[in-house]
Design a protein around this motif. Structure first.
Motif, mmCIF file in Angstrom:
data_model
loop_
_atom_site.group_PDB
_atom_site.id
_atom_site.type_symbol
_atom_site.label_atom_id
_atom_site.label_comp_id
_atom_site.label_asym_id
_atom_site.label_seq_id
_atom_site.Cartn_x
_atom_site.Cartn_y
_atom_site.Cartn_z
ATOM 1 N N GLY A 12 0.582 -1.207 -0.023
ATOM 2 C CA GLY A 12 0.018 0.032 0.026
ATOM 3 C C GLY A 12 0.761 1.166 0.027
ATOM 4 O O GLY A 12 0.107 2.289 0.007
ATOM 5 N N ALA A 13 1.920 1.202 0.192
ATOM 6 C CA ALA A 13 3.008 2.471 0.134
ATOM 7 C C ALA A 13 3.132 2.984 -1.238
ATOM 8 O O ALA A 13 2.861 2.502 -2.392
ATOM 9 C CB ALA A 13 4.305 1.976 0.549
ATOM 10 N N GLU A 14 3.710 4.158 -1.265
ATOM 11 C CA GLU A 14 3.754 5.166 -2.333
ATOM 12 C C GLU A 14 5.014 4.429 -3.174
ATOM 13 O O GLU A 14 6.164 4.356 -2.681
ATOM 14 C CB GLU A 14 3.848 6.548 -2.409
ATOM 15 C CG GLU A 14 4.163 7.392 -3.496
ATOM 16 C CD GLU A 14 4.425 8.746 -3.191
ATOM 17 O OE1 GLU A 14 4.776 9.551 -4.131
ATOM 18 O OE2 GLU A 14 4.307 9.050 -2.262
ATOM 19 N N GLY A 15 4.800 3.888 -4.333
ATOM 20 C CA GLY A 15 5.923 3.276 -5.389
ATOM 21 C C GLY A 15 6.204 4.195 -6.359
ATOM 22 O O GLY A 15 5.840 5.300 -6.557
ATOM 23 N N PRO A 16 7.206 3.770 -7.154
ATOM 24 C CA PRO A 16 7.532 4.281 -8.409
ATOM 25 C C PRO A 16 6.610 4.639 -9.451
ATOM 26 O O PRO A 16 6.822 5.419 -10.383
ATOM 27 C CB PRO A 16 8.692 3.254 -8.992
ATOM 28 C CG PRO A 16 9.044 2.442 -7.867
ATOM 29 C CD PRO A 16 7.852 2.318 -6.932
ATOM 30 N N PHE A 17 5.476 3.807 -9.191
ATOM 31 C CA PHE A 17 4.361 3.996 -10.297
ATOM 32 C C PHE A 17 3.303 4.807 -9.761
ATOM 33 O O PHE A 17 2.078 5.135 -10.261
ATOM 34 C CB PHE A 17 3.755 2.770 -10.703
ATOM 35 C CG PHE A 17 4.705 1.671 -11.279
ATOM 36 C CD1 PHE A 17 5.366 2.193 -12.572
ATOM 37 C CD2 PHE A 17 4.994 0.627 -10.762
ATOM 38 C CE1 PHE A 17 6.192 1.491 -13.236
ATOM 39 C CE2 PHE A 17 6.336 -0.110 -11.348
ATOM 40 C CZ PHE A 17 6.386 0.288 -12.592
ATOM 41 N N ASN B 260 9.217 -0.920 -1.498
ATOM 42 C CA ASN B 260 10.073 -1.553 -0.509
ATOM 43 C C ASN B 260 10.285 -0.464 0.594
ATOM 44 O O ASN B 260 10.592 0.557 -0.001
ATOM 45 C CB ASN B 260 11.335 -2.002 -0.894
ATOM 46 C CG ASN B 260 11.129 -3.248 -1.788
ATOM 47 O OD1 ASN B 260 10.669 -4.170 -1.434
ATOM 48 N ND2 ASN B 260 11.713 -3.026 -3.053
ATOM 49 N N VAL B 261 9.942 -0.678 1.934
ATOM 50 C CA VAL B 261 10.095 0.363 2.967
ATOM 51 C C VAL B 261 10.834 0.180 4.066
ATOM 52 O O VAL B 261 11.218 -1.243 4.320
ATOM 53 C CB VAL B 261 8.718 0.827 3.219
ATOM 54 C CG1 VAL B 261 7.868 1.274 1.929
ATOM 55 C CG2 VAL B 261 7.976 -0.419 4.022
ATOM 56 N N ASN B 262 11.242 0.864 5.048
ATOM 57 C CA ASN B 262 11.749 0.805 6.307
ATOM 58 C C ASN B 262 10.583 0.889 6.993
ATOM 59 O O ASN B 262 9.775 1.782 7.180
ATOM 60 C CB ASN B 262 12.650 1.755 6.398
ATOM 61 C CG ASN B 262 13.974 1.744 5.794
ATOM 62 O OD1 ASN B 262 14.444 2.534 5.068
ATOM 63 N ND2 ASN B 262 14.898 0.551 5.886
ATOM 64 N N LEU B 263 10.374 -0.404 7.813
ATOM 65 C CA LEU B 263 9.496 -0.573 8.736
ATOM 66 C C LEU B 263 9.777 0.282 9.932
ATOM 67 O O LEU B 263 10.626 0.428 10.346
ATOM 68 C CB LEU B 263 9.022 -2.043 9.025
ATOM 69 C CG LEU B 263 8.416 -3.026 8.198
ATOM 70 C CD1 LEU B 263 8.366 -4.147 8.692
ATOM 71 C CD2 LEU B 263 7.370 -2.343 7.525
ATOM 72 N N ASP B 264 8.685 0.457 10.852
ATOM 73 C CA ASP B 264 8.700 1.117 12.048
ATOM 74 C C ASP B 264 9.588 -0.019 12.985
ATOM 75 O O ASP B 264 9.416 -1.318 12.589
ATOM 76 C CB ASP B 264 7.459 1.317 12.849
ATOM 77 C CG ASP B 264 6.852 2.674 12.037
ATOM 78 O OD1 ASP B 264 7.412 3.733 11.763
ATOM 79 O OD2 ASP B 264 5.767 2.579 11.809
ATOM 80 N N PRO B 265 10.132 0.347 14.245
ATOM 81 C CA PRO B 265 10.859 -0.392 14.791
ATOM 82 C C PRO B 265 9.895 -1.591 15.429
ATOM 83 O O PRO B 265 8.834 -1.696 15.694
ATOM 84 C CB PRO B 265 11.416 0.484 16.273
ATOM 85 C CG PRO B 265 11.332 1.734 15.616
ATOM 86 C CD PRO B 265 10.257 1.796 14.718
ATOM 87 N N THR B 266 10.840 -2.681 15.567
ATOM 88 C CA THR B 266 10.072 -4.107 15.737
ATOM 89 C C THR B 266 10.797 -4.898 17.028
ATOM 90 O O THR B 266 11.884 -4.483 17.075
ATOM 91 C CB THR B 266 9.877 -5.184 14.586
ATOM 92 O OG1 THR B 266 11.208 -5.355 14.030
ATOM 93 C CG2 THR B 266 9.262 -4.401 13.637
#
Length: 535
Positions: free
Chosen positions: A371-376, A383-389
């Motif tokens: 669901g992230a904003e991607g190249p398209f 691909n994203v960096n997740l919040d801390p886990t």
């Protein structure tokens, strides 16, 4: 350097001497990607003359032939030649597989060590059945829908290795390996929402050099072990983008006795990666640096009881595929983490138990978000960096020799993996079962007849990609496998039944665009084999 999954056929079973499994972070000794554990496959060295031939057949049209010959010639020279050819229709429709694995190795032993050279060729052609929605699984779990009718993958891999393990003094020896890896990949992969007809390809060449020096010294009533080394990698990657990647790291680890039964482990690694990329999404140079450190202590309270505690840092550089398909407004950062563990080992003549608890805290974990904003554009995925886990867990392993002919082993893991903050704060991390367990028993019925039974349990969990925890969990499952092995002089015959009770389950599933798709696992299936050895 890319997201290609590990090839389970890369090493033929005939060439495996030992498999070592490190169940926790190992960032200092193994570097990039050694986040949750390491599997180290050790191949067999040449020995005196032996020749092995094995033929296998089984369910879903599986046919396999394995052959291996090894010999010591003279003056320290020895060799290995092996081949593994596998054909199968597989469980699902549109899933035929052909795999060929050929390997040759030559060793030369001398008074202070050995040198070796190895060459391996692997070819793989496979049809891809794709995923199914729940109603499609209900109708026919073995089917492949029309969207995937032309999907396939072709792989060609060539690997060259030269290396040595040589003593340079009474206390020091050198291990070094130079690896050349050439990989060609072509694939068509569609989705449940539409058919794809455009082939995707990868051409890559990789050179890796991993020298290390190991010193062993008498110290404080025990042995101090010092390991220091360099890992260098240079890779050229070509696909829908091109990338030249260079990675260099150097590390040191010292295991030092504090007393006769207590030792301290200290270590550190510094790493740097450089990428020069050209693509329609990302261009330019990207350089990342990271450090990782290790501190551990182990103490034998008695001949039977050992306690240990360890802190280790880990890291994961973004792979080429991930870098090229990141959000244009949020470039990927290097994933880092801290691992803490405490454990106990108890060993007596007939049984052994190991238990450890751990906490793995990750910053900027790299994952795909549909669901992230991607190249398209917005909502197209990236691909994203997740919040801390945080991953809290327990691992228990036990081995019990009931008597000389019966051995039982069991393992249990509990994992509580959650998001610490951000939009998914408090949610479970998708794709991670809380509980996994296994139990196995091997029993020697007669001197030349043995049986083996294993039970494997996996808990239910949110499907991969469902970090919102909005969909029903993927059902847990229990699978029972059994094997019977008969030895008659130089011949070995075996029969294996997988999924004895014909359980219908899916070992994996994922969420995309709010929908869940499944990859059904095989029902009851069989393997029969006959092998002969000449010595």
């Amino acid at each position: 350097m890319d997201l290609s999954g590990p090839d389970l056929n890369a090493v033929s079973i005939k060439d495996i001497e030992q498999i070592e499994i490190i169940q926790s972070s190992a960032g200092v000794l193994y570097g990039d990607q050694a986040v949750g554990g390491v599997i180290n496959v050790i191949t067999r060295k040449p020995k005196e003359f032996t020749a092995d031939i094995e033929a296998r057949t089984g369910s879903y049209g599986r046919k396999q032939v394995l052959a291996r010959i090894t010999d010591k010639i003279s003056n320290g020279v020895s060799y290995v030649l092996s081949g593994d050819v596998l054909e199968a229709d597989n469980y699902r429709d549109n899933n035929e597989l052909e795999n060929v694995n050929l390997l040759g190795r030559i060793d030369y032993e001398f008074s202070s060590g050995n040198v070796y050279a190895e060459y391996q060729v692997i070819t793989r052609e496979q049809e891809l059945p794709g995923a199914l929605f729940s109603n499609e699984v209900e109708a026919d779990r073995r089917q492949s829908t029309i969207n995937f009718s032309d999907d396939y993958l072709d792989e060609d891999t060539k690997v060259s290795r030269v290396g040595t393990k040589t003593s340079v003094s009474d206390n020091w020896f050198v291990e070094a390996e130079l690896i050349s890896h050439e990989f060609e990949y072509e694939s068509v992969q569609s989705s449940s929402f539409g058919k794809n007809t455009t082939p995707f390809f990868i051409n890559s060449e990789q050179l890796e050099f991993t020298p290390r020096m190991i010193g062993i010294f008498s110290f404080n009533g025990g042995e101090a072990i010092i390991t220091t080394g360099i890992d260098y990698l240079k890779a050229d990657y070509e696909s829908y983008l091109t990338d030249e990647q260079k990675a260099l790291s150097y590390y040191m680890q010292a295991v030092v006795p504090l007393a006769s039964k207590t030792s301290l482990t200290l270590g550190g690694r510094k790493a740097r990666v450089e990428n020069e990329m050209v693509s329609s999404f990302t261009n330019g140079e990207l350089t990342e640096r990271v450090s990782a450190y290790e501190l551990g202590i182990q103490s034998a309270l008695s001949d039977n009881l050992v306690l240990f505690a360890r802190f280790d840092q880990n890291f994961r550089f973004a792979k080429v595929d991930e870098l090229s398909f990141a959000s244009p407004t949020a470039p990927l950062k290097t994933q880092t983490g801290d691992s803490n563990e405490v454990g106990i080992e108890w060993t007596v003549a007939s049984y052994a138990v190991k238990a450890q608890v751990y906490r793995l805290e990750l910053e900027d974990e790299i994952a795909y978000d549909p669901g992230a904003e991607g190249p398209f554009g917005p909502g197209t995925g990236a691909n994203v960096n997740l919040d801390p886990t945080t991953h809290d867990g327990l691992i228990v392993e036990a081995d019990y020799k009931v008597y000389s002919d019966l051995n039982v082993n069991a393992a249990f893991t509990y994992t509580d993996a959650i998001f610490d903050s951000g939009v998914f704060a408090g949610n479970k991390i998708s794709g991670v079962p809380e509980r996994k367990a296994s139990m196995a028993a091997d029993y020697r019925i007669r001197e030349n007849l043995k049986t083996y039974v294993e039970v494997i349990y996996t808990d239910d969990h949110f499907v991969s990609g469902d970090n919102a925890n909005s969909n029903p969990k993927l059902d847990g499952y229990t699978v029972v496998n059994a094997n019977l092995r008969y030895q008659l002089k130089e011949w070995t015959f075996s029969a294996r039944i997988n999924n004895v009770f014909d359980k219908e389950y899916s070992a994996s599933a994922n969420e995309s665009f709010g929908a869940v798709s499944f990859f059904p696992s095989p029902e009851r299936n069989f393997w029969l084999s006959a092998a002969v050895r000449f010595e």
